[in-house]
Design a protein around this motif. Sequence first.
Motif, PDB file in Angstrom:
ATOM      1  N   ILE A  77      60.037  27.340   9.975  1.00 46.96           N
ATOM      2  CA  ILE A  77      59.849  26.944  11.372  1.00 46.96           C
ATOM      3  C   ILE A  77      60.926  25.956  11.820  1.00 46.96           C
ATOM      4  O   ILE A  77      61.354  25.966  12.976  1.00 46.96           O
ATOM      5  CB  ILE A  77      58.432  26.347  11.584  1.00 46.96           C
ATOM      6  N   GLN A  90      58.564  29.745  21.030  1.00 46.77           N
ATOM      7  CA  GLN A  90      58.133  28.338  21.034  1.00 46.77           C
ATOM      8  C   GLN A  90      57.829  27.880  22.456  1.00 46.77           C
ATOM      9  O   GLN A  90      56.817  27.208  22.708  1.00 46.77           O
ATOM     10  CB  GLN A  90      59.236  27.463  20.423  1.00 46.77           C
ATOM     11  N   LEU A  99      48.390  26.721  21.645  1.00 47.09           N
ATOM     12  CA  LEU A  99      48.036  25.885  20.505  1.00 47.09           C
ATOM     13  C   LEU A  99      47.067  24.818  20.960  1.00 47.09           C
ATOM     14  O   LEU A  99      47.170  24.309  22.072  1.00 47.09           O
ATOM     15  CB  LEU A  99      49.268  25.227  19.871  1.00 47.09           C
ATOM     16  N   GLN A 100      46.117  24.536  20.112  1.00 46.10           N
ATOM     17  CA  GLN A 100      45.250  23.381  20.367  1.00 46.10           C
ATOM     18  C   GLN A 100      45.601  22.302  19.365  1.00 46.10           C
ATOM     19  O   GLN A 100      46.258  21.333  19.685  1.00 46.10           O
ATOM     20  CB  GLN A 100      43.786  23.783  20.320  1.00 46.10           C
ATOM     21  N   CYS A 101      45.181  22.471  18.096  1.00 49.04           N
ATOM     22  CA  CYS A 101      45.567  21.466  17.104  1.00 49.04           C
ATOM     23  C   CYS A 101      47.004  21.658  16.661  1.00 49.04           C
ATOM     24  O   CYS A 101      47.650  20.727  16.216  1.00 49.04           O
ATOM     25  CB  CYS A 101      44.621  21.480  15.917  1.00 49.04           C
ATOM     26  N   GLY A 102      47.498  22.883  16.720  1.00 53.19           N
ATOM     27  CA  GLY A 102      48.888  23.140  16.358  1.00 53.19           C
ATOM     28  C   GLY A 102      49.143  23.355  14.878  1.00 53.19           C
ATOM     29  O   GLY A 102      50.290  23.555  14.477  1.00 53.19           O
ATOM     30  N   PHE A 103      48.118  23.346  14.054  1.00 57.74           N
ATOM     31  CA  PHE A 103      48.344  23.442  12.600  1.00 57.74           C
ATOM     32  C   PHE A 103      48.704  24.858  12.175  1.00 57.74           C
ATOM     33  O   PHE A 103      49.513  25.059  11.278  1.00 57.74           O
ATOM     34  CB  PHE A 103      47.090  22.973  11.856  1.00 57.74           C
ATOM     35  N   THR A 105      50.220  26.851  14.146  1.00 63.72           N
ATOM     36  CA  THR A 105      51.306  27.262  15.032  1.00 63.72           C
ATOM     37  C   THR A 105      52.625  27.599  14.313  1.00 63.72           C
ATOM     38  O   THR A 105      53.204  28.651  14.591  1.00 63.72           O
ATOM     39  CB  THR A 105      51.520  26.182  16.116  1.00 63.72           C
ATOM     40  N   PRO A 106      53.115  26.750  13.391  1.00 58.62           N
ATOM     41  CA  PRO A 106      54.375  27.113  12.727  1.00 58.62           C
ATOM     42  C   PRO A 106      54.293  28.484  12.050  1.00 58.62           C
ATOM     43  O   PRO A 106      55.202  29.320  12.216  1.00 58.62           O
ATOM     44  CB  PRO A 106      54.561  25.996  11.692  1.00 58.62           C
ATOM     45  N   LEU A 109      54.171  31.283  14.671  1.00 61.12           N
ATOM     46  CA  LEU A 109      55.477  31.492  15.316  1.00 61.12           C
ATOM     47  C   LEU A 109      56.418  32.261  14.400  1.00 61.12           C
ATOM     48  O   LEU A 109      57.093  33.198  14.835  1.00 61.12           O
ATOM     49  CB  LEU A 109      56.086  30.137  15.707  1.00 61.12           C
ATOM     50  N   CYS A 136      43.674  31.201  12.997  1.00 62.19           N
ATOM     51  CA  CYS A 136      43.641  30.096  13.944  1.00 62.19           C
ATOM     52  C   CYS A 136      42.175  29.833  14.220  1.00 62.19           C
ATOM     53  O   CYS A 136      41.443  30.737  14.597  1.00 62.19           O
ATOM     54  CB  CYS A 136      44.367  30.433  15.241  1.00 62.19           C
TER      55      CYS A 136
END
Lengths: 158, 746
Positions: A77, A90, A99-103, A105-106, A109, A136
């Motif tokens: 990422i 991105q 994304l909410q928490c974004g964990f 996400t990488p 993506l 997710c």
Amino acid sequence: MSTIHVSTTINGAPTDFVCEHDETLLDVLRNRIGLTGSKEGCSSGDCGACSVTVNGRLVCSCLVLGAEAQDAEVHTIEGMADGPTLHPLQKAFIEHAALQCGFCTPGILVAAEALLKEKPEPTDEEVRYWLAGNLCRCTGYDKIVRAVQAAAAEMRGV
Amino acid sequence: MTTDTKRNFKVVGTRPNRPDGVDKVTGRAMYGADATAPGMLWGKVLRSPHPHAEIVSIDTSEAMKLPGVQAVVTGADFGDPESLFVSDVQEHCMAKDRVYYDGHAVAAVAATSASTAAKALKLIKIVYKPLPHVTDVDAAFAHGAPVIMHHRAFEILPPGTSANATNFCEFGHGDLHEGFAKADLIVERSFRTAATHQGYIEPNACLASYSSDGRADLWCCTQGHYHVRDLCAQIMGMEAAQLRVTASEIGGGFGGKTSIYVEPVALMLSKKSGRPVKMVMSREEVFRATGPTISSSMDVKIGMTKDGRMTAGQAVIRASGGAWPSGTMEMGAQAAFACYDMPAVKTIGWNVLTNRPKESAYRAPGAPTAIFGVESVIDEMSQKLGLDPLEVRILNAADAGTLSSYGPTFNQIGLKATLEAAKNHPHYKAPLGPNQARGLSCGFWFNFGGNTSVSLAVNTDGTVNITEGNPDIGGSRASIGMMAAEELGIPFADVRTIIGDTASIGHNDTTDGSRVTFAVGLATIRAARDAIQKMCHRAAQIWDIDPDAVEWEDGAAKPSGPNAGQFPPMTIKEIAANAFRTGGPIAGHHEVNADGAGVSFGVHIADVEVDPETAHTLIKRYTVFQDAGKAVHPSYVEGQMQGGAVQGIGWALNEEYIYGADGRLQNAGFLDYRIPVASDLPMIDAVILEIPNPGHPYGVRGVGETGIVPPLAAVANAVTRAVGTRMTDLPISPPKIMAAKAAAGK
Ligand code: FES
Ligand code: FES
């Protein structure tokens, strides 16, 4: 303790590291190279948070040994944006609140980028099946699918 | 409080990019496991393979001899906290003389590498004396069940009840006897729901650094670092000021990161080794030793007239929150009938101990399972009476002035409007295909406010920094910054919101109860008003007029009328630039124990298709309707509704803790504990209704939790209608559908 010396390329930069023979690529990236963008959600290949590409192939880095990176091209990422310019995926994830928490996400993506390389115009169903290995827990996937499609459209120039 | 509903919002209600977005899409954001410290060690925990056993002896001498091992801790290293609550939390983090569940921590090691720590764990010798165990809620409740802890009953228990029963509660009003006598139809059903895990993708992780002068720093992923600080300080025998806790970015919590697990262990390892210690739980550890929800069993009885009016309702809930007392069933008993105007209602809740990990909150704790039972019975009665299930709910819906089933009288609430929106939505009338059916359910959650501190600094260039103390779990930095920008009349881009550590501002309750956008938002608006008042004073000083003759509009002070004087508006930038000459830096702050959170209601419609051969259930279409109050950032409001719905769908269809006869958890991984994946789902339509909450200056209500409540019954009611037999046992996995069909001869 037996260690191995590995020469590889990470996000375009020649990189050398030493790791234990049973150490995963994910642990190498996170704990030896300092690239903590790839996440560990399970270390068993079930969540996709650790997704990277090795020689262009999408893998769970928790299921790859550090030693396997010898002479390979690893993309994470951290190498996705072009300097200060975000990749369309991105940008779309931020704009579509994907994304909410974004964990996750990488990993999502990196996986989505691999999808769009293979299929620049996927159906929603193709996006959902491609990302079925990326868990997710926050979003219910709705906005993720929309963001991937928005980025795909932008990349196709429509 | 007056709610400014007519207000022409400029920032609130728009959808700006979140300020932490770039960090989170580039991999730069720092989560629990992403921090390191010089000289850092790695800590790992040894866990019990037994569901219930006495610890006869622990020998750590061989582990200590392994090169690289710097410290070992066991329960003997910890003291006895005064508070029973803290003592329970501590014992859950590290066993003393007994283990109470499969996965209970018994020892921990800190070593120079993670692999050395793992090797050292294997050198620890523990002698256990296994004890009889029980993991099922009904079995634990039965007379003669193995007793897990004695003397933990909070109430006098009726004779013949297992000593495992701890908590008891009762709510309701009206004459049940009379109510049931008026009914044309009475249906009574029993239900069971499995324990589920919050399933946050980021495993619990922390980095602890304890100095020899008695001070410590702790970095961890948590929903509430003040709570972590208070618990860990008590467990470590420290004063609160000596322990600074910083909340990392948090990779999901949903209630599951409101307690502590490895944090005090890491602090103790750091204290003993004199070095920083990082601990990261594995996914298996997360499943075995954190979370989960209650498991439950319940009986619901409802009386209804033939035109669909409920005359009486009763629910008895037996729940287990694991091996320690839990009050979660109380919220279930309160919520069970909260959606309805009940002439007579009674709900009873019991908690019983089982050999499972200590339950943790999960989104609207207690409500989803309790409401699942009630909404299933209402659906069955609608079927039996040949009534439209949505009309039955409209007929019985609670409204302003309704005496709620749990005591208070409702003020302005949005259930009827939400039901009407569902009724008028195309989804409700859309045609269904073969093997498909539609289910619906209402849902309710209380919402909380709570203790909150916010500090707002006006920088010398007129931009603004906000320091708040609630971890941003799904976009709250954006909504807080938006409310500040709205109140101050400045662009959103001029506000930067940070989450302070426990040493930087006053106490903040945990990010839970859907409280943050409501309570932190309220405190932020008031902090902004505090700063505005000060800025008006500064302008008055410069203009040499009475401060009361200055008002604030569009980011500037201006004289309040022609009599006040003729001065052009003085912007926040001008006032800030002159701050050092007019009395010094300008800041606003607000501290409050916020009430008036405003209850929240939702209605979900689910279309399912059940494969007649495999009994696999596919969600074909799903719509969420929810009263969100004023939606500050609608995208993140929708996100809460969609995410909650999908978690509820997982609970309804797939997710469950499976314990074997040996009392061990059989599915401690994402392969066997299957949360919904992208290919399981359709788009989740989210319809926001904005019924203003009178308790908030902009009408904001909490939105985070309600969304997980309706899916359990909405999906179960749909599957029931698709297969023609009532599904009462969650999750509704294919084997259960097969068995139910076979039993019904279908
Ligand atoms: S951490 Fe690699 S798949 Fe989950
Ligand atoms: S945004 Fe939290 S897990 Fe996907």
